[in-house]
Design a protein around this motif. Structure first.
Motif: not given
Length: 207
Positions: A85-91
């Motif tokens: 499960l891959a997650v890209a988070i834009r802060a």
């Protein structure tokens, strides 16, 4: 007396559905499209895949992928083998990006979480992946580029294990806390975050 599968006039048993291979799920929560008092029935094949329930909270806007494919639902079909499960988070405003997640399957009645379906029989399998509770989650603040980082087998050298971090208020986060998940992030890191949660599914011997 009629045998078990004989049809009897005016007997509700004639509408019974059963299978030696498939498992029948019953969704009867008020959250389903049928509404309160209604229900949705669905057959699953436990030898084909486990239907995992995903719960995810992020501090920042997130894109989520399962084995490279965008996640569009909280229901994930996981076949036997290695998964990511891959997650890209834009802060937001260069604040630290954090997440909390739960990936779960259980058909034991005494461990069934709210909003999860009832199942007509157990296949003797349980999967419970929770951030801050043993889940293998690593991350980086450097954009890995491409799609390889979203897939199993990616070289994670240079990525660091996520550690406990500050959570948030609100129903969504509190729901994950009640499931035993905790907020995690990269210590002393600011800005965007790319994270990978790796796990395996074993269906060997599933009835």
């Amino acid at each position: 007396m009629a045998k078990k599968r004989d049809l009897v006039v005016n007997d509700l048993a004639r509408y019974e559905k059963s299978s030696e291979r498939l498992v029948l799920e019953d969704y009867s929560s008020c959250e389903v499209p049928a509404g309160c008092g209604g229900g949705i029935l669905r057959w699953i094949d436990p030898q084909e895949a486990l239907p995992l329930t995903l719960r995810l909270w992020t501090a920042g806007k997130a894109e989520v992928f399962f084995d490279g494919a965008p996640v569009r639902s909280s229901r994930i079909q996981a076949r036997p083998g290695a998964h990511v499960l891959a997650v890209a988070i834009r802060a937001a405003d260069d604040a630290p990006a954090r997440l909390a997640l739960s990936l779960r399957y259980s058909d034991e009645a005494n461990t069934r979480a709210p909003l999860e379906p009832r199942r007509d029989r157990s296949i003797g399998r349980t999967l419970d992946v929770r951030s801050g509770a043993g889940a293998a989650i690593v991350g980086t603040t450097r954009d890995p580029g491409g799609d390889a980082w979203k897939l199993p087998g990616f070289d994670e050298r240079g990525w660091r294990a996520l550690a406990p971090a500050q959570g948030s208020a609100g129903w969504h986060f509190n729901d994950l806390m009640s499931r035993g998940a905790r907020a995690v992030g990269l210590p002393d890191a600011q800005g965007d975050l790319w994270a990978r949660c790796s796990f395996d599914v074993d269906l060997g011997g599933a009835p």
